[in-house]
Design an enzyme around this catalytic site. Structure first.
Site, PDB file in Angstrom:
ATOM      1  N   TYR A  24       0.832  -1.199   0.000  1.00 25.59           N
ATOM      2  CA  TYR A  24       0.000   0.000   0.000  1.00 25.59           C
ATOM      3  C   TYR A  24       0.870   1.254   0.000  1.00 25.59           C
ATOM      4  O   TYR A  24       0.613   2.212  -0.744  1.00 25.59           O
ATOM      5  CB  TYR A  24      -0.931   0.009   1.210  1.00 25.59           C
ATOM      6  CG  TYR A  24      -1.731   1.279   1.347  1.00 25.59           C
ATOM      7  CD1 TYR A  24      -2.758   1.573   0.456  1.00 25.59           C
ATOM      8  CD2 TYR A  24      -1.451   2.207   2.356  1.00 25.59           C
ATOM      9  CE1 TYR A  24      -3.491   2.747   0.562  1.00 25.59           C
ATOM     10  CE2 TYR A  24      -2.178   3.376   2.466  1.00 25.59           C
ATOM     11  CZ  TYR A  24      -3.190   3.642   1.573  1.00 25.59           C
ATOM     12  OH  TYR A  24      -3.899   4.813   1.682  1.00 25.59           O
ATOM     13  N   SER A 106      -2.852  13.336   8.385  1.00 28.23           N
ATOM     14  CA  SER A 106      -3.789  13.053   7.312  1.00 28.23           C
ATOM     15  C   SER A 106      -5.229  13.062   7.821  1.00 28.23           C
ATOM     16  O   SER A 106      -5.498  12.736   8.977  1.00 28.23           O
ATOM     17  CB  SER A 106      -3.481  11.680   6.714  1.00 28.23           C
ATOM     18  OG  SER A 106      -4.508  11.248   5.842  1.00 28.23           O
ATOM     19  N   GLN A 127      -3.879  17.960   7.054  1.00 27.12           N
ATOM     20  CA  GLN A 127      -4.265  17.803   5.657  1.00 27.12           C
ATOM     21  C   GLN A 127      -5.746  17.483   5.543  1.00 27.12           C
ATOM     22  O   GLN A 127      -6.271  16.655   6.285  1.00 27.12           O
ATOM     23  CB  GLN A 127      -3.439  16.688   5.009  1.00 27.12           C
ATOM     24  CG  GLN A 127      -3.840  16.319   3.597  1.00 27.12           C
ATOM     25  CD  GLN A 127      -4.833  15.161   3.560  1.00 27.12           C
ATOM     26  OE1 GLN A 127      -4.948  14.386   4.511  1.00 27.12           O
ATOM     27  NE2 GLN A 127      -5.594  15.064   2.475  1.00 27.12           N
ATOM     28  N   TYR A 129      -8.944  16.583   2.720  1.00 19.29           N
ATOM     29  CA  TYR A 129      -9.418  16.262   1.384  1.00 19.29           C
ATOM     30  C   TYR A 129     -10.661  17.083   1.056  1.00 19.29           C
ATOM     31  O   TYR A 129     -11.369  17.551   1.952  1.00 19.29           O
ATOM     32  CB  TYR A 129      -9.787  14.780   1.277  1.00 19.29           C
ATOM     33  CG  TYR A 129      -8.621  13.836   1.227  1.00 19.29           C
ATOM     34  CD1 TYR A 129      -7.731  13.846   0.165  1.00 19.29           C
ATOM     35  CD2 TYR A 129      -8.419  12.901   2.245  1.00 19.29           C
ATOM     36  CE1 TYR A 129      -6.660  12.959   0.115  1.00 19.29           C
ATOM     37  CE2 TYR A 129      -7.356  12.010   2.197  1.00 19.29           C
ATOM     38  CZ  TYR A 129      -6.483  12.052   1.133  1.00 19.29           C
ATOM     39  OH  TYR A 129      -5.434  11.174   1.088  1.00 19.29           O
ATOM     40  N   THR A 155      -5.514  18.939  -0.019  1.00 13.46           N
ATOM     41  CA  THR A 155      -5.186  18.048  -1.131  1.00 13.46           C
ATOM     42  C   THR A 155      -6.259  18.136  -2.207  1.00 13.46           C
ATOM     43  O   THR A 155      -7.428  17.854  -1.945  1.00 13.46           O
ATOM     44  CB  THR A 155      -5.046  16.595  -0.640  1.00 13.46           C
ATOM     45  OG1 THR A 155      -3.967  16.530   0.299  1.00 13.46           O
ATOM     46  CG2 THR A 155      -4.762  15.658  -1.800  1.00 13.46           C
ATOM     47  N   ARG A 164      -5.136   1.617  -8.141  1.00 16.69           N
ATOM     48  CA  ARG A 164      -3.952   1.028  -7.513  1.00 16.69           C
ATOM     49  C   ARG A 164      -4.076  -0.490  -7.537  1.00 16.69           C
ATOM     50  O   ARG A 164      -4.571  -1.120  -6.594  1.00 16.69           O
ATOM     51  CB  ARG A 164      -3.802   1.580  -6.100  1.00 16.69           C
ATOM     52  CG  ARG A 164      -3.671   3.101  -6.094  1.00 16.69           C
ATOM     53  CD  ARG A 164      -3.663   3.700  -4.712  1.00 16.69           C
ATOM     54  NE  ARG A 164      -3.791   5.147  -4.787  1.00 16.69           N
ATOM     55  CZ  ARG A 164      -3.950   5.934  -3.726  1.00 16.69           C
ATOM     56  NH1 ARG A 164      -3.998   5.410  -2.508  1.00 16.69           N
ATOM     57  NH2 ARG A 164      -4.072   7.245  -3.880  1.00 16.69           N
ATOM     58  N   LYS A 251      -2.177  21.296  -2.157  1.00 14.87           N
ATOM     59  CA  LYS A 251      -1.304  20.171  -2.489  1.00 14.87           C
ATOM     60  C   LYS A 251      -1.848  19.401  -3.697  1.00 14.87           C
ATOM     61  O   LYS A 251      -3.004  18.999  -3.703  1.00 14.87           O
ATOM     62  CB  LYS A 251      -1.196  19.225  -1.290  1.00 14.87           C
ATOM     63  CG  LYS A 251      -0.289  18.020  -1.492  1.00 14.87           C
ATOM     64  CD  LYS A 251      -0.212  17.202  -0.215  1.00 14.87           C
ATOM     65  CE  LYS A 251       0.740  16.030  -0.353  1.00 14.87           C
ATOM     66  NZ  LYS A 251       0.263  15.013  -1.301  1.00 14.87           N
ATOM     67  N   HIS A 275       1.123  13.103  -6.107  1.00 15.64           N
ATOM     68  CA  HIS A 275       0.626  12.168  -5.089  1.00 15.64           C
ATOM     69  C   HIS A 275       1.505  10.913  -5.029  1.00 15.64           C
ATOM     70  O   HIS A 275       1.034   9.806  -4.801  1.00 15.64           O
ATOM     71  CB  HIS A 275      -0.826  11.778  -5.380  1.00 15.64           C
ATOM     72  CG  HIS A 275      -1.657  11.610  -4.143  1.00 15.64           C
ATOM     73  ND1 HIS A 275      -2.500  12.575  -3.663  1.00 15.64           N
ATOM     74  CD2 HIS A 275      -1.778  10.575  -3.280  1.00 15.64           C
ATOM     75  CE1 HIS A 275      -3.120  12.154  -2.581  1.00 15.64           C
ATOM     76  NE2 HIS A 275      -2.684  10.936  -2.312  1.00 15.64           N
ATOM     77  N   ARG A 278       0.575   7.945  -7.222  1.00 17.79           N
ATOM     78  CA  ARG A 278      -0.517   7.087  -6.773  1.00 17.79           C
ATOM     79  C   ARG A 278      -1.875   7.487  -7.350  1.00 17.79           C
ATOM     80  O   ARG A 278      -2.884   6.863  -7.034  1.00 17.79           O
ATOM     81  CB  ARG A 278      -0.604   7.129  -5.239  1.00 17.79           C
ATOM     82  CG  ARG A 278       0.612   6.544  -4.567  1.00 17.79           C
ATOM     83  CD  ARG A 278       0.696   6.912  -3.096  1.00 17.79           C
ATOM     84  NE  ARG A 278      -0.374   6.355  -2.292  1.00 17.79           N
ATOM     85  CZ  ARG A 278      -0.413   5.104  -1.832  1.00 17.79           C
ATOM     86  NH1 ARG A 278       0.565   4.261  -2.123  1.00 17.79           N
ATOM     87  NH2 ARG A 278      -1.416   4.678  -1.072  1.00 17.79           N
TER      88      ARG A 278
END
Length: 380
Positions: A24, A106, A127, A129, A155, A164, A251, A275, A278
């Protein structure tokens, strides 16, 4: 294994972690072309050696957003950090605090804000989202303010999750994922005891606080997928700029026109980032994107960069390309998985030493002396 270089931590982490966790953090999107380019393009940069410059007063300190940093590095936001070591976010934050740099929590951390912020002296960053649930966003921003968070890292390059494929094979997601994870944990008893058992609870701490109920690893991918908002635009972010009165960093910038939009929006900083390879596989590396962005907005906004940084030499190269500061993600997670807080502190010491060697042999006495002239040639 004796750890003598930053790359050694990756090998130790691979041996200690269940495969679903190692892959991961180690993997990228699709065929992982951008993941590899991030590293290769930095490796291809050549530094210009200079000698006999009297480097006795060398300094690696900087000031960023009103804070003194003992080196131009911050720990990047990484989801599920608490799965890599017992209460991993708290350990990483303490390591960053002891080395005089910021820790960025995060949104999808294991430890909540309220656990980590009181454990360190210097203020941390947070951070966020872009999510459909604005109630959660407002709630977590309020909690961040109350905890003394100084800088918001927003972000913007994840309106949808990247593809992924490695995660689907490893057991992080895909068919029979929970059974794969249980079997892998059984095959790694030290991790199972130290992190799996002693590191509980393993929920998404910041989200659980808001929902009032645990959100387990099984909920991680589903919750993110259901809450990312592909309809978002700069206009939709205006309420956050008005709401957050501290420094705000955007970001996920790879294009100079997006960088100009971030300046018009009122950002205090940007992170040039793909990122870590990713999200959209096939885009340019951060190292290649950085020079034109820096040339466009250097005087208007602080420029941070991540993706591909694996050494103190890489930090110096990114600064030479136009960055003011760098963010470490994978690199510090490997160290955390290998040796916990002690490992992250050791890693940061190695980075600092490598920076000092590079600066001494390129004639840069301070971070302000690092610019494009330190490079012999740029990547093609």
């Amino acid at each position: 294994m004796i750890i003598s270089s930053p790359n050694d931590f990756r090998h130790v982490a691979k041996s200690k972690l269940p495969p679903f966790l190692f892959h991961y953090i180690d993997g990228g999107a699709n065929a992982e072309h951008t993941l590899r380019r991030n590293i290769e393009d930095l490796n291809d940069l050549a530094l210009k050696q200079r000698v006999l410059k009297n480097m006795s007063d060398l300094s690696v300190t900087i000031e960023l957003f009103g804070e003194k940093l003992l080196m131009p590095i911050a720990l990047a936001p990484v989801g599920l950090t608490g799965m890599y070591a017992q209460r991993g976010e708290a350990q990483a934050a303490k390591a960053a605090n002891n080395k005089g740099i910021p820790f960025t929590m995060s949104t999808v951390s294991v430890c909540p804000i309220e656990e980590v912020a009181p454990a360190i002296e210097r203020p941390m960053w947070f951070q966020l989202y872009i999510l459909k649930d604005h109630g959660f966003m407002k709630n977590v921003l309020e909690r961040a303010k109350s905890a003394g968070v100084t800088t918001l890292v927003f972000t913007v390059d994840m309106p949808v999750p990247g593809s992924r494929y490695r995660d689907m094979h490893s057991g992080m997601s895909g068919p029979y994922a929970s059974y794969k994870r249980i079997l892998q944990a059984m095959m790694h008893p030290k991790w199972a005891y130290q992190v799996g058992l002693k590191g509980k609870p393993h929920d998404l701490g910041n989200i659980s606080k808001y929902l009032g109920a645990p959100t387990h690893l099984e909920d991680y991918i589903g919750w993110l997928g259901n809450n990312f908002d592909p309809s978002i635009s700069w206009k939709n972010l205006e309420w956050i700029r008005d709401y957050w009165d501290g420094p705000m960093v955007i970001k996920g910038i790879l294009d100079k026109n997006d960088a100009k939009d971030a300046v018009r929006f009122g950002a205090d900083g940007i992170v040039v980032s793909n990122h870590g390879g990713r999200q959209l596989d096939g885009v340019v590396s951060s190292a290649k994107a950085l020079p034109s962005i820096a040339e466009t907005v250097k005087d208007d906004v602080k420029i941070l960069v991540d993706s591909g940084i694996r050494s103190g030499l890489d930090v110096v190269k990114m600064l030479a390309l136009g960055a003011d500061c760098t963010l470490l993600g994978r690199s510090y997670i490997y160290a955390l998985a290998a040796q916990g807080q002690k490992g992250v502190e050791h890693l940061l010491d190695l980075y600092k030493k490598e920076m000092q060697v590079a600066m001494t042999l390129t004639g840069a006495k301070s971070i302000q002396d690092i610019d494009i002239s330190l490079l012999s040639e740029l990547p093609n």
